[in-house]
Scaffold this active site. Structure first.
Site, PDB file in Angstrom:
ATOM      1  N   ARG A 153     -54.121 -78.092  33.523  1.00 32.65           N
ATOM      2  CA  ARG A 153     -53.069 -76.839  33.564  1.00 32.65           C
ATOM      3  C   ARG A 153     -53.574 -75.857  34.652  1.00 32.65           C
ATOM      4  O   ARG A 153     -52.862 -75.279  35.390  1.00 32.65           O
ATOM      5  CB  ARG A 153     -53.513 -76.070  32.414  1.00 32.65           C
ATOM      6  CG  ARG A 153     -52.642 -74.792  32.080  1.00 32.65           C
ATOM      7  CD  ARG A 153     -52.169 -74.282  30.958  1.00 32.65           C
ATOM      8  NE  ARG A 153     -51.575 -75.379  30.306  1.00 32.65           N
ATOM      9  CZ  ARG A 153     -51.781 -75.774  28.799  1.00 32.65           C
ATOM     10  NH1 ARG A 153     -52.455 -75.060  28.125  1.00 32.65           N
ATOM     11  NH2 ARG A 153     -50.871 -76.464  28.319  1.00 32.65           N
ATOM     12  N   CYS A 170     -58.817 -77.605   9.881  1.00 33.08           N
ATOM     13  CA  CYS A 170     -58.544 -76.059   9.584  1.00 33.08           C
ATOM     14  C   CYS A 170     -56.898 -76.040   9.527  1.00 33.08           C
ATOM     15  O   CYS A 170     -56.226 -76.691  10.263  1.00 33.08           O
ATOM     16  CB  CYS A 170     -58.790 -75.433  11.029  1.00 33.08           C
ATOM     17  SG  CYS A 170     -60.522 -75.779  11.562  1.00 33.08           S
ATOM     18  N   ARG A 175     -53.423 -77.956  17.196  1.00 37.44           N
ATOM     19  CA  ARG A 175     -53.132 -79.238  17.310  1.00 37.44           C
ATOM     20  C   ARG A 175     -52.831 -80.237  16.173  1.00 37.44           C
ATOM     21  O   ARG A 175     -53.093 -81.223  16.094  1.00 37.44           O
ATOM     22  CB  ARG A 175     -54.384 -79.998  18.176  1.00 37.44           C
ATOM     23  CG  ARG A 175     -54.568 -79.362  19.581  1.00 37.44           C
ATOM     24  CD  ARG A 175     -55.373 -80.207  20.574  1.00 37.44           C
ATOM     25  NE  ARG A 175     -55.430 -79.426  21.797  1.00 37.44           N
ATOM     26  CZ  ARG A 175     -56.790 -78.774  22.203  1.00 37.44           C
ATOM     27  NH1 ARG A 175     -57.798 -79.159  21.374  1.00 37.44           N
ATOM     28  NH2 ARG A 175     -56.780 -77.978  23.264  1.00 37.44           N
ATOM     29  N   ASP A 334     -51.203 -69.501  17.697  1.00 39.32           N
ATOM     30  CA  ASP A 334     -50.210 -70.079  18.409  1.00 39.32           C
ATOM     31  C   ASP A 334     -48.829 -70.119  17.509  1.00 39.32           C
ATOM     32  O   ASP A 334     -48.773 -70.204  16.374  1.00 39.32           O
ATOM     33  CB  ASP A 334     -50.764 -71.625  19.072  1.00 39.32           C
ATOM     34  CG  ASP A 334     -51.585 -71.182  20.136  1.00 39.32           C
ATOM     35  OD1 ASP A 334     -51.452 -70.322  20.786  1.00 39.32           O
ATOM     36  OD2 ASP A 334     -52.512 -72.150  20.206  1.00 39.32           O
TER      37      ASP A 334
HETATM   38  S1  SF4 Z   1     -59.557 -79.279  16.372  1.00 41.25           S
HETATM   39 FE1  SF4 Z   1     -58.208 -78.130  14.621  1.00 41.25          FE
HETATM   40  S2  SF4 Z   1     -58.932 -78.883  12.865  1.00 41.25           S
HETATM   41 FE2  SF4 Z   1     -60.509 -79.724  14.299  1.00 41.25          FE
HETATM   42  S3  SF4 Z   1     -62.046 -77.883  14.353  1.00 41.25           S
HETATM   43 FE3  SF4 Z   1     -60.499 -77.336  15.869  1.00 41.25          FE
HETATM   44  S4  SF4 Z   1     -59.325 -76.006  14.774  1.00 41.25           S
HETATM   45 FE4  SF4 Z   1     -60.195 -77.143  13.345  1.00 41.25          FE
END
Ligand code: SF4
Length: 468
Positions: A153, A170, A175, A334
């Site tokens: 980017r 999380c 993502r 986001d």
């Molecule tokens: S990519 Fe997503 S699920 Fe994995 S540690 Fe980071 S915020 Fe948490």
């Protein structure tokens, strides 16, 4: 690493009992590139002692990651309502759950519904609410991907996705669309394509290893990736973005850190969102990394109901600084699908920065950013400190409300810049300066060949010069 607390020991024992009843709770599939899962668990008495010592073994936590509501309930010692159970089932169909026993152990069972760790780890039916502005890939990472695994980017740096799994998922993950999809876990072949892109793109001087969590890979695989990047001359710095110090600090082993030390300059960014996530174990992990000479940064996501409080963010940042972690960014949440309930108004972020700037050390104040929807990159947002601006003065206000005047220089002459640096009177010199020794230091120095110093008006020297 610190000793295991009684609380953690009890959780380890409860996990053992739960799995004894229901062995399906284990990961059913572990991709080859993920660190070896170790022997399968058989809860014979012979292995009971392994269980007790398993708490400090990061692979143990991955193997026993909590993925179903019954285990979560039993480990926490709470009883969920039938409504919560139904909502859980609906939500995890779309966004699965995985929580490390370590991270779950940080939840306060007596008030779990308001607990910041619970809110970041337990699925909420609100994740199924998709608003008009929500997108599955709001940062357009796929569009800015010239080759699988790479997001290019900004001009001089790339994001290199080397894992799409995490030790825990999380609930606020930006993502969500791909994290947890083990079937698309990049293998060595895909990674080589990413490395090839970096090798063929000389403007890339900074590579951020991201995911998922890059530390889900084995030490050997990480060593290989870092080694390959180290062979590329134009790559000046590599960064790792990992949440392991927060959700599974036992991953930061001495072996891992010793391997990292071979690959300097290496930077490390982690993701603490709440002061309660800083524990004796996470402190030990951060100490290991910092002692290895790895500069540490933190990226916090502003989350409604978790950390949208100026006092709390100040405490978090001061604790981080105390542990040699520089608060780097605070992100506006986001526009990813399923995150509406976590979003705050932008004003909340500005209010938080207002309460930090001037009130605490400058290096404890992260930059508040919105990662622009559509892929424009991070845009810094801050309170307005310029009150007005005239032809030769700027009127500013400080954090206390003091209004002050900065007079601009009357003699300043702007340098005309036509990008013709060779003829510019600024004498652009970007190479390192050569250190100059002065006086007796010159004679003492091994780097200078001068063997004597003579005063300028020395008669003998004048005679010598006249003869010549
Ligand atoms: S990519 Fe997503 S699920 Fe994995 S540690 Fe980071 S915020 Fe948490």
């Amino acid at each position: 690493m610190p000793k295991i607390s009684d609380k953690h020991r009890k959780i380890a024992q409860r996990i053992a009992k739960i799995l004894a009843r229901n062995p399906k709770n284990r990961f059913s599939h572990t991709p080859r590139s993920v660190a070896s899962p170790g022997p399968e668990l058989h809860l014979s008495s012979k292995q009971w002692s392994d269980w007790k010592s398993g708490w400090t073994d990061w692979k143990w936590h991955i193997r026993h990651s909590i993925r179903d509501i019954n285990s979560f309930e039993r480990l926490l010692g709470v009883k969920f309502s039938e409504t919560t159970r139904k909502a859980f089932a609906r939500t995890t169909e779309k966004f699965p759950m995985a929580v490390t026993p370590y991270y779950l152990s940080l939840i306060e069972p007596d008030d779990y519904e308001n607990d910041p760790v619970f809110r970041q780890s337990f699925p909420s039916p609100q994740e199924l609410i998709i608003e008009r502005s929500d997108m599955s890939d709001p940062l357009h990472e796929e569009e800015d991907s010239p080759t699988p695994g790479i997001t290019h980017r900004y001009p001089d740096r790339v994001l290199f996705h080397i894992s799409n799994i995490c030790s825990m998922y999380c609930r606020h993950c930006t993502r969500k669309r791909k994290v947890g999809d083990q079937d698309t876990m990049p293998g060595k072949k895909e990674m080589l394509k990413g490395i090839q892109y970096i090798r063929n793109t000389p403007q890339v001087r900074d590579v951020l290893l991201s995911g998922g969590d890059p530390l889900m890979l084995s030490d050997e695989r990480l060593d290989w990736i870092l080694g390959e990047l180290g062979k590329i001359n134009h790559v000046e710095v590599v960064r790792i973005g990992s949440r392991m110090p927060v959700v599974l600090p036992y991953r930061i082993t001495q072996d891992l850190v010793d391997m990292f030390k071979k690959h300097h300059p290496l930077w490390f960014n982690t993701h603490f969102n709440h002061p309660r996530e800083i524990t004796a174990t996470s402190r030990a992990a951060l100490t290991r990394l910092a002692d290895a000479g790895i500069p540490l940064g933190n990226q916090t996501v502003l989350l409604a109901g978790v950390n949208d409080c100026q006092r709390l963010i100040r405490t978090l940042n001061q604790k981080l600084v105390k542990n040699r972690v520089r608060p780097y960014y605070i992100y506006q949440c986001d526009l990813s699908e399923g995150l509406t309930h976590f979003r705050t108004p932008v004003g909340k972020g500005i209010e938080i920065v207002e309460s930090l700037r001037g009130h605490t050390s400058g290096f404890a104040v992260p930059t508040y950013v919105i990662d622009s929807p559509g892929g424009g990159g991070k845009i810094p947002i801050m309170p307005n400190y310029i009150v007005s601006w005239g032809a030769n003065k700027v009127i500013l206000r400080n954090f206390e409300g003091v209004i002050t005047t900065y007079s601009e220089p009357e003699s300043y002459q702007a340098t005309f810049c036509d990008r013709n640096c060779k003829s510019c009177n600024l004498k652009l010199k970007e190479d390192d300066a050569v250190e100059q020794c002065v006086g007796i230091e010159k004679l003492l120095s091994d780097s200078d060949t001068t063997c004597s110093l003579t005063p300028m008006d020395n008669v003998r020297m004048e005679r010598r010069n006249n003869v010549a």
